[in-house]
Motif scaffolding. Structure first.
Motif, PDB file in Angstrom:
ATOM      1  N   ILE A 146      44.622  34.447  36.856  1.00 33.62           N
ATOM      2  CA  ILE A 146      43.258  34.585  36.925  1.00 33.62           C
ATOM      3  C   ILE A 146      41.852  34.847  36.213  1.00 33.62           C
ATOM      4  N   GLU A 147      42.734  35.980  34.730  1.00 32.26           N
ATOM      5  CA  GLU A 147      41.969  36.700  33.798  1.00 32.26           C
ATOM      6  C   GLU A 147      42.995  36.653  32.956  1.00 32.26           C
ATOM      7  N   ARG A 148      42.446  37.083  31.588  1.00 30.49           N
ATOM      8  CA  ARG A 148      43.338  37.319  30.754  1.00 30.49           C
ATOM      9  C   ARG A 148      42.481  37.723  29.333  1.00 30.49           C
ATOM     10  N   SER A 149      43.529  38.636  28.031  1.00 33.40           N
ATOM     11  CA  SER A 149      43.029  38.809  27.058  1.00 33.40           C
ATOM     12  C   SER A 149      42.888  36.834  26.027  1.00 33.40           C
ATOM     13  N   HIS A 150      42.238  37.040  25.083  1.00 32.45           N
ATOM     14  CA  HIS A 150      42.767  35.944  24.324  1.00 32.45           C
ATOM     15  C   HIS A 150      43.873  36.746  23.696  1.00 32.45           C
ATOM     16  N   ASN A 151      44.978  35.403  23.302  1.00 36.64           N
ATOM     17  CA  ASN A 151      46.180  35.611  22.655  1.00 36.64           C
ATOM     18  C   ASN A 151      46.146  33.849  22.416  1.00 36.64           C
ATOM     19  N   ASP A 152      46.806  33.745  21.234  1.00 32.31           N
ATOM     20  CA  ASP A 152      46.869  32.529  20.604  1.00 32.31           C
ATOM     21  C   ASP A 152      47.912  31.390  21.020  1.00 32.31           C
ATOM     22  N   VAL A 153      49.501  32.290  21.814  1.00 30.07           N
ATOM     23  CA  VAL A 153      50.130  31.381  22.722  1.00 30.07           C
ATOM     24  C   VAL A 153      49.181  30.306  23.482  1.00 30.07           C
ATOM     25  N   GLN A 154      48.872  31.158  24.324  1.00 32.56           N
ATOM     26  CA  GLN A 154      48.120  30.589  25.808  1.00 32.56           C
ATOM     27  C   GLN A 154      46.589  30.229  25.046  1.00 32.56           C
ATOM     28  N   LYS A 155      46.325  29.589  24.028  1.00 32.48           N
ATOM     29  CA  LYS A 155      44.702  29.623  23.621  1.00 32.48           C
ATOM     30  C   LYS A 155      44.349  28.375  24.748  1.00 32.48           C
ATOM     31  N   TRP A 162      46.795  39.012  37.924  1.00 34.65           N
ATOM     32  CA  TRP A 162      47.479  37.353  38.318  1.00 34.65           C
ATOM     33  C   TRP A 162      47.156  38.175  39.773  1.00 34.65           C
ATOM     34  N   HIS A 163      46.556  36.855  40.630  1.00 33.99           N
ATOM     35  CA  HIS A 163      46.139  37.145  41.997  1.00 33.99           C
ATOM     36  C   HIS A 163      46.976  35.984  42.809  1.00 33.99           C
ATOM     37  N   ARG A 164      47.482  35.977  44.323  1.00 32.78           N
ATOM     38  CA  ARG A 164      47.812  35.347  44.818  1.00 32.78           C
ATOM     39  C   ARG A 164      47.272  34.182  45.255  1.00 32.78           C
ATOM     40  N   ASP A 165      45.433  33.802  45.405  1.00 36.44           N
ATOM     41  CA  ASP A 165      44.577  32.987  45.608  1.00 36.44           C
ATOM     42  C   ASP A 165      43.900  32.893  43.669  1.00 36.44           C
ATOM     43  N   GLN A 166      44.983  30.973  43.975  1.00 38.33           N
ATOM     44  CA  GLN A 166      44.292  30.210  42.618  1.00 38.33           C
ATOM     45  C   GLN A 166      42.527  30.426  42.464  1.00 38.33           C
ATOM     46  N   ASN A 167      41.644  30.725  42.896  1.00 42.06           N
ATOM     47  CA  ASN A 167      40.815  29.895  43.583  1.00 42.06           C
ATOM     48  C   ASN A 167      39.680  31.633  44.283  1.00 42.06           C
ATOM     49  N   THR A 168      40.187  32.398  43.654  1.00 47.82           N
ATOM     50  CA  THR A 168      39.680  33.984  43.662  1.00 47.82           C
ATOM     51  C   THR A 168      37.847  33.733  43.801  1.00 47.82           C
ATOM     52  N   SER A 169      36.533  34.140  44.153  1.00 49.61           N
ATOM     53  CA  SER A 169      35.785  34.300  43.642  1.00 49.61           C
ATOM     54  C   SER A 169      35.003  34.695  43.067  1.00 49.61           C
ATOM     55  N   ALA A 170      33.794  34.207  42.018  1.00 47.81           N
ATOM     56  CA  ALA A 170      33.293  35.248  41.173  1.00 47.81           C
ATOM     57  C   ALA A 170      33.494  36.544  41.478  1.00 47.81           C
ATOM     58  N   ALA A 171      32.833  37.273  42.526  1.00 48.51           N
ATOM     59  CA  ALA A 171      33.047  38.563  42.917  1.00 48.51           C
ATOM     60  C   ALA A 171      34.440  39.597  42.775  1.00 48.51           C
ATOM     61  N   GLU A 172      34.833  38.672  43.020  1.00 44.59           N
ATOM     62  CA  GLU A 172      36.467  39.051  42.935  1.00 44.59           C
ATOM     63  C   GLU A 172      36.781  39.597  41.719  1.00 44.59           C
ATOM     64  N   ARG A 173      36.663  38.163  41.128  1.00 42.34           N
ATOM     65  CA  ARG A 173      37.336  38.085  39.565  1.00 42.34           C
ATOM     66  C   ARG A 173      36.087  39.118  38.414  1.00 42.34           C
ATOM     67  N   ARG A 182      35.065  42.168  39.647  1.00 44.82           N
ATOM     68  CA  ARG A 182      35.762  43.693  40.167  1.00 44.82           C
ATOM     69  C   ARG A 182      36.873  43.488  39.785  1.00 44.82           C
ATOM     70  N   LEU A 183      37.457  42.790  39.399  1.00 41.08           N
ATOM     71  CA  LEU A 183      39.309  43.286  38.563  1.00 41.08           C
ATOM     72  C   LEU A 183      38.521  43.156  36.995  1.00 41.08           C
ATOM     73  N   LEU A 184      37.672  42.716  36.615  1.00 42.53           N
ATOM     74  CA  LEU A 184      37.752  43.445  35.215  1.00 42.53           C
ATOM     75  C   LEU A 184      37.515  44.156  35.158  1.00 42.53           C
ATOM     76  N   ALA A 185      36.233  44.629  36.007  1.00 43.60           N
ATOM     77  CA  ALA A 185      35.523  45.748  35.847  1.00 43.60           C
ATOM     78  C   ALA A 185      36.928  47.448  36.022  1.00 43.60           C
ATOM     79  N   ARG A 186      37.552  46.925  36.704  1.00 44.40           N
ATOM     80  CA  ARG A 186      38.990  47.025  37.505  1.00 44.40           C
ATOM     81  C   ARG A 186      40.074  47.506  35.390  1.00 44.40           C
TER      82      ARG A 186
END
Length: 176
Positions: free
Chosen positions: A41-50, A143-154, A156-160
């Motif tokens: 659901i989120e990742r760092s930028h990398n050329d392989v996955q651009k 990674w998340h089990r739900d592909q369509n996670t909420s903006a709030a959950e995203r 929260r996980l980015l803060a972690r």
């Protein structure tokens, strides 16, 4: 060979990436609960996955102890086609089950030439999400089990992930 190497890196990016310091790394990963389908659901930028979006990761136990199969399905933004990568994972730290080595099957896996180490740095006790990164934290994934996670959950996980010391300067939101 270049495409194969790119594919290996793509798998690694989706595979069990980790981030943080050694003191913050996850402990006691229950591999039976880690098995199954994950969505990046989120990742760092990398050329392989651009040009990759909607990455799906299937992580399944193999017939040998401490061995797993990984199938990464990535939708390419440019043409909408799916690209599938298959890799093998081996647990490299059976004390925590939080460190893996991913390799491509076949000739390129000889001697670990086409491989990458990944660490699980944090995870939900119910295994709804996991934060993975390379050991040096240069690349990371949520990674998340739900592909369509909420903006709030995203958020929260980015803060972690930020609290683990991951670089948040080039975040790529995927899976939408």
């Amino acid at each position: 060979m270049i495409r194969a190497a790119r594919t290996v890196l793509l798998a690694a990016a989706f595979a069990l990436p980790f981030a943080g310091t050694a003191l913050a790394q996850s402990r006691d990963i229950d591999l039976d609960r880690f098995d199954g389908r994950w969505f990046e659901i989120e990742r760092s930028h990398n050329d392989v996955q651009k040009d990759c979006s909607r990455a799906q990761i299937d992580f399944t136990r193999q017939d040998r102890p401490d061995r797993y199969g990984i199938v990464v399905t990535c939708t390419r933004r440019a043409d909408g086609r799916n690209e599938v990568l298959r890799a093998n994972a081996r647990i490299t730290d059976t004390t925590t089950n939080a460190k893996f080595r991913f390799t491509l099957p076949g000739l390129l896996s000889f001697g670990g030439l086409a491989g990458q180490n990944y660490w699980v740095w944090d995870h939900d006790p119910s295994y709804d999400w996991a934060i993975l990164a390379l050991p040096n934290k240069s690349d990371w994934w949520i990674w998340h089990r739900d592909q369509n996670t909420s903006a709030a959950e995203r958020a929260r996980l980015l803060a972690r992930a930020r609290a683990l010391g991951l670089d948040m300067s080039r975040v790529v939101s995927t899976g939408r």
